[in-house]
Design an enzyme around this catalytic site. Structure first.
Site, PDB file in Angstrom:
ATOM      1  N   LYS A  94       0.870  -1.176   0.000  1.00  0.00           N
ATOM      2  CA  LYS A  94       0.000   0.000   0.000  1.00  0.00           C
ATOM      3  C   LYS A  94       0.904   1.222   0.000  1.00  0.00           C
ATOM      4  O   LYS A  94       2.064   1.142   0.422  1.00  0.00           O
ATOM      5  CB  LYS A  94      -0.852  -0.015   1.278  1.00  0.00           C
ATOM      6  CG  LYS A  94      -2.111   0.798   1.191  1.00  0.00           C
ATOM      7  CD  LYS A  94      -3.297  -0.036   0.776  1.00  0.00           C
ATOM      8  CE  LYS A  94      -4.542   0.821   0.687  1.00  0.00           C
ATOM      9  NZ  LYS A  94      -5.722   0.085   0.275  1.00  0.00           N
ATOM     10  N   GLY A 194     -23.631   3.680   5.274  1.00  0.00           N
ATOM     11  CA  GLY A 194     -22.744   4.200   4.222  1.00  0.00           C
ATOM     12  C   GLY A 194     -23.202   3.696   2.861  1.00  0.00           C
ATOM     13  O   GLY A 194     -23.061   2.516   2.543  1.00  0.00           O
ATOM     14  N   GLY A 196     -22.250   4.706  -0.298  1.00  0.00           N
ATOM     15  CA  GLY A 196     -21.389   5.274  -1.344  1.00  0.00           C
ATOM     16  C   GLY A 196     -21.305   4.317  -2.517  1.00  0.00           C
ATOM     17  O   GLY A 196     -22.274   3.631  -2.846  1.00  0.00           O
ATOM     18  N   VAL A 198     -19.866   1.391  -2.954  1.00  0.00           N
ATOM     19  CA  VAL A 198     -20.144  -0.017  -2.676  1.00  0.00           C
ATOM     20  C   VAL A 198     -21.551  -0.176  -2.076  1.00  0.00           C
ATOM     21  O   VAL A 198     -22.334  -1.026  -2.503  1.00  0.00           O
ATOM     22  CB  VAL A 198     -19.093  -0.612  -1.706  1.00  0.00           C
ATOM     23  CG1 VAL A 198     -19.402  -2.072  -1.412  1.00  0.00           C
ATOM     24  CG2 VAL A 198     -17.689  -0.484  -2.275  1.00  0.00           C
TER      25      VAL A 198
HETATM   26  P1  NAD Z   1     -17.412   5.877  -0.634  1.00  0.00           P
HETATM   27  O1  NAD Z   1     -16.568   6.996  -0.168  1.00  0.00           O
HETATM   28  O2  NAD Z   1     -17.961   5.887  -2.029  1.00  0.00           O
HETATM   29  O3  NAD Z   1     -18.688   5.723   0.329  1.00  0.00           O
HETATM   30  C1  NAD Z   1     -18.633   5.855   1.706  1.00  0.00           C
HETATM   31  C2  NAD Z   1     -19.972   6.413   2.158  1.00  0.00           C
HETATM   32  O4  NAD Z   1     -19.988   6.430   3.572  1.00  0.00           O
HETATM   33  C3  NAD Z   1     -20.210   7.849   1.688  1.00  0.00           C
HETATM   34  O5  NAD Z   1     -21.488   7.968   1.116  1.00  0.00           O
HETATM   35  C4  NAD Z   1     -20.094   8.665   2.982  1.00  0.00           C
HETATM   36  O6  NAD Z   1     -20.916   9.814   2.995  1.00  0.00           O
HETATM   37  C5  NAD Z   1     -20.526   7.656   4.009  1.00  0.00           C
HETATM   38  N1  NAD Z   1     -20.062   7.920   5.361  1.00  0.00           N
HETATM   39  C6  NAD Z   1     -18.885   8.422   5.773  1.00  0.00           C
HETATM   40  N2  NAD Z   1     -18.848   8.506   7.106  1.00  0.00           N
HETATM   41  C7  NAD Z   1     -20.030   8.016   7.556  1.00  0.00           C
HETATM   42  C8  NAD Z   1     -20.584   7.828   8.840  1.00  0.00           C
HETATM   43  N3  NAD Z   1     -19.929   8.172   9.937  1.00  0.00           N
HETATM   44  N4  NAD Z   1     -21.826   7.292   8.933  1.00  0.00           N
HETATM   45  C9  NAD Z   1     -22.523   6.958   7.821  1.00  0.00           C
HETATM   46  N5  NAD Z   1     -22.053   7.123   6.577  1.00  0.00           N
HETATM   47  C10 NAD Z   1     -20.816   7.650   6.449  1.00  0.00           C
HETATM   48  O7  NAD Z   1     -16.586   4.552  -0.356  1.00  0.00           O
HETATM   49  P2  NAD Z   1     -16.798   3.122  -1.008  1.00  0.00           P
HETATM   50  O8  NAD Z   1     -15.895   2.982  -2.169  1.00  0.00           O
HETATM   51  O9  NAD Z   1     -18.254   2.844  -1.131  1.00  0.00           O
HETATM   52  O10 NAD Z   1     -16.182   2.183   0.139  1.00  0.00           O
HETATM   53  C11 NAD Z   1     -16.911   1.943   1.343  1.00  0.00           C
HETATM   54  C12 NAD Z   1     -16.014   1.215   2.324  1.00  0.00           C
HETATM   55  O11 NAD Z   1     -15.594  -0.022   1.755  1.00  0.00           O
HETATM   56  C13 NAD Z   1     -14.717   1.955   2.677  1.00  0.00           C
HETATM   57  O12 NAD Z   1     -14.404   1.679   4.008  1.00  0.00           O
HETATM   58  C14 NAD Z   1     -13.681   1.325   1.762  1.00  0.00           C
HETATM   59  O13 NAD Z   1     -12.377   1.401   2.311  1.00  0.00           O
HETATM   60  C15 NAD Z   1     -14.166  -0.106   1.719  1.00  0.00           C
HETATM   61  N6  NAD Z   1     -13.757  -0.820   0.500  1.00  0.00           N
HETATM   62  C16 NAD Z   1     -14.114  -0.358  -0.723  1.00  0.00           C
HETATM   63  C17 NAD Z   1     -13.739  -1.048  -1.869  1.00  0.00           C
HETATM   64  C18 NAD Z   1     -14.143  -0.564  -3.236  1.00  0.00           C
HETATM   65  O14 NAD Z   1     -14.024  -1.338  -4.195  1.00  0.00           O
HETATM   66  N7  NAD Z   1     -14.645   0.653  -3.373  1.00  0.00           N
HETATM   67  C19 NAD Z   1     -12.985  -2.234  -1.747  1.00  0.00           C
HETATM   68  C20 NAD Z   1     -12.647  -2.709  -0.474  1.00  0.00           C
HETATM   69  C21 NAD Z   1     -13.038  -1.985   0.645  1.00  0.00           C
END
Ligand code: NAD
Length: 366
Positions: A94, A194, A196, A198
């Site tokens: 990373k 959350g 977002g 995913v």
């Molecule tokens: P993202 O930033 O698109 O979505 C995160 C969402 O969480 C946002 O809508 C944000 O407003 C919300 N959020 C932030 N703080 C919050 C809180 N305290 N309470 C409620 N909602 C809150 O991220 P993502 O790509 O959807 O990833 C989500 C999680 O999954 C992250 O932790 C990321 O590290 C993990 N992850 C993602 C992937 C991927 O392929 N995108 C892969 C492995 C792990």
């Protein structure tokens, strides 16, 4: 002078890298600096036994360098286990860039970072993470081939989030089968924290199957939008951890299962996308076990994204990526059964299987 009377903090100052709490047998740590572009980055290579260390680059305005180093050490180790448990021939790595992605990122800084990645000759392969984008990866691609997550137009695998969501969905179904005796989620109450990249796709899968989905997010506009689009209910209670639901899906931040929340959790299954959901892997993993809550290890069920970018390296397409991601169902079920058999937490079970794969490969190589 003796070190016996020193506090851990004082000791850490004496051994600023290998003495870090998060330092756990990392192979290589590279500090990258470029005065002209203001680049300050750290590349952490945890383990390359199974293959090159692949993991995203996070751009974040850390409060200090300790925090940045700690993050890269912790995250790179996590990648080792994520790839190992998913059966990928990849090691764990990373990178972090110490900067504010909104105000300090420049094309020159990203290019310079790409040159540092290139200087490692493929031992580390980068990708997107928080604060970096596909556009950044395309820029890095101009100076090195050791990058994934590039645009589909230039041979990349596209947005990994829908694949990640599919894996989480598979992991959740396996956890439901273990806990409730059926993988069917129809009628099950699921709270998604959350929504977002995913979370939204997960809500799509869940509502299509007929689960009773509740959603929560700090972004109110998104909550309204996703609720309308998929017919998911907006969570209106004051304490989401105490919500009367069957399944809690953390898809926002890490460490939401901690000393403050763990005793309030009513869900019988925890399965979500967020990385590092357990604030303390040992303590909180053990408490969940004692409470009989089926916890699907995060690094196992959120591996769809890395399975997808792995295709860029070995040359498979989306269909194969989805097939491999679907297998998260079987692996999750195996982990639950193994943990029960051995009377250990699911987190420990997943770690030990990942570690065994690495150890076996080491022996083969001798
Ligand atoms: P993202 O930033 O698109 O979505 C995160 C969402 O969480 C946002 O809508 C944000 O407003 C919300 N959020 C932030 N703080 C919050 C809180 N305290 N309470 C409620 N909602 C809150 O991220 P993502 O790509 O959807 O990833 C989500 C999680 O999954 C992250 O932790 C990321 O590290 C993990 N992850 C993602 C992937 C991927 O392929 N995108 C892969 C492995 C792990």
């Amino acid at each position: 002078m003796t070190t016996e009377t020193l506090t851990p903090k004082e000791l850490q100052k004496m051994d600023p890298v290998f003495g870090q709490m998060s330092f756990k047998d990392h192979e290589q740590i590279v500090f990258c600096h470029d005065k002209d572009t203001g680049l300050k980055a750290i590349i952490g290579i945890h383990n390359t036994v199974l293959g090159p260390a692949l993991g995203g680059t996070r751009m974040w305005k850390y409060d200090n360098e300790w925090e940045a180093l700690n993050d890269v050490l912790r995250l790179s180790r996590g990648m080792t286990y994520k790839s190992a448990i998913s059966g990928l021939n990849l090691g764990g790595g990373k990178a972090v860039i110490i900067a504010d992605a909104k105000t300090e990122k420049t094309p020159e800084m990203i290019t310079r970072f790409g040159q540092f990645v290139n200087s490692l000759s493929g031992k580390y392969i980068t990708a997107e993470d928080v604060g970096t984008t596909t556009e950044d990866m395309d820029r890095i691609r101009k100076v090195t081939k050791f990058v994934t997550g590039i645009s589909e137009e230039i041979g990349g695998s596209g947005n990994p989030s829908p694949v990640t969501a599919y894996g989480v969905y598979m992991g959740m179904k396996a956890a439901a089968k273990f806990k409730f005796g059926s993988e069917k989620l129809q009628g099950r109450k699921v709270l998604v924290q959350g929504i977002g990249h995913v979370g939204e796709t997960l809500v799509d899968y869940l509502t299509k199957e007929g689960a009773q989905v509740q959603i929560t997010d700090i972004n109110e506009n998104r909550v309204a939008e996703v609720s309308q689009k998929y017919g998911a209910q907006i969570f209106t209670g004051s304490d989401l951890y105490a919500a009367e639901v069957d399944i809690y899906a953390p898809c926002a931040l890490g460490a939401t299962i901690n000393d403050n929340t763990i005793d309030r959790i009513k869900a019988q299954v925890i399965a979500g996308a967020a990385n590092n959901q357990l604030a303390n892997e040992q303590i909180h993993g053990q408490i969940l076990k004692e409470k009989g809550i089926a916890y699907a290890p995060d690094f196992l069920i959120n591996a769809g994204g890395i399975i997808n970018v792995y295709g860029e390296i070995v040359g498979y397409g989306k269909e194969e990526a989805m097939k491999r991601t679907e297998n998260i169902f079987n692996t999750t079920l195996e982990i639950f059964n193994f943990a029960e058999q051995k009377d250990i937490t699911t987190h420990q079970a997943a770690l030990s299987i990942a570690e065994k794969r690495i150890e076996d490969r080491k022996k083969e190589a001798k």
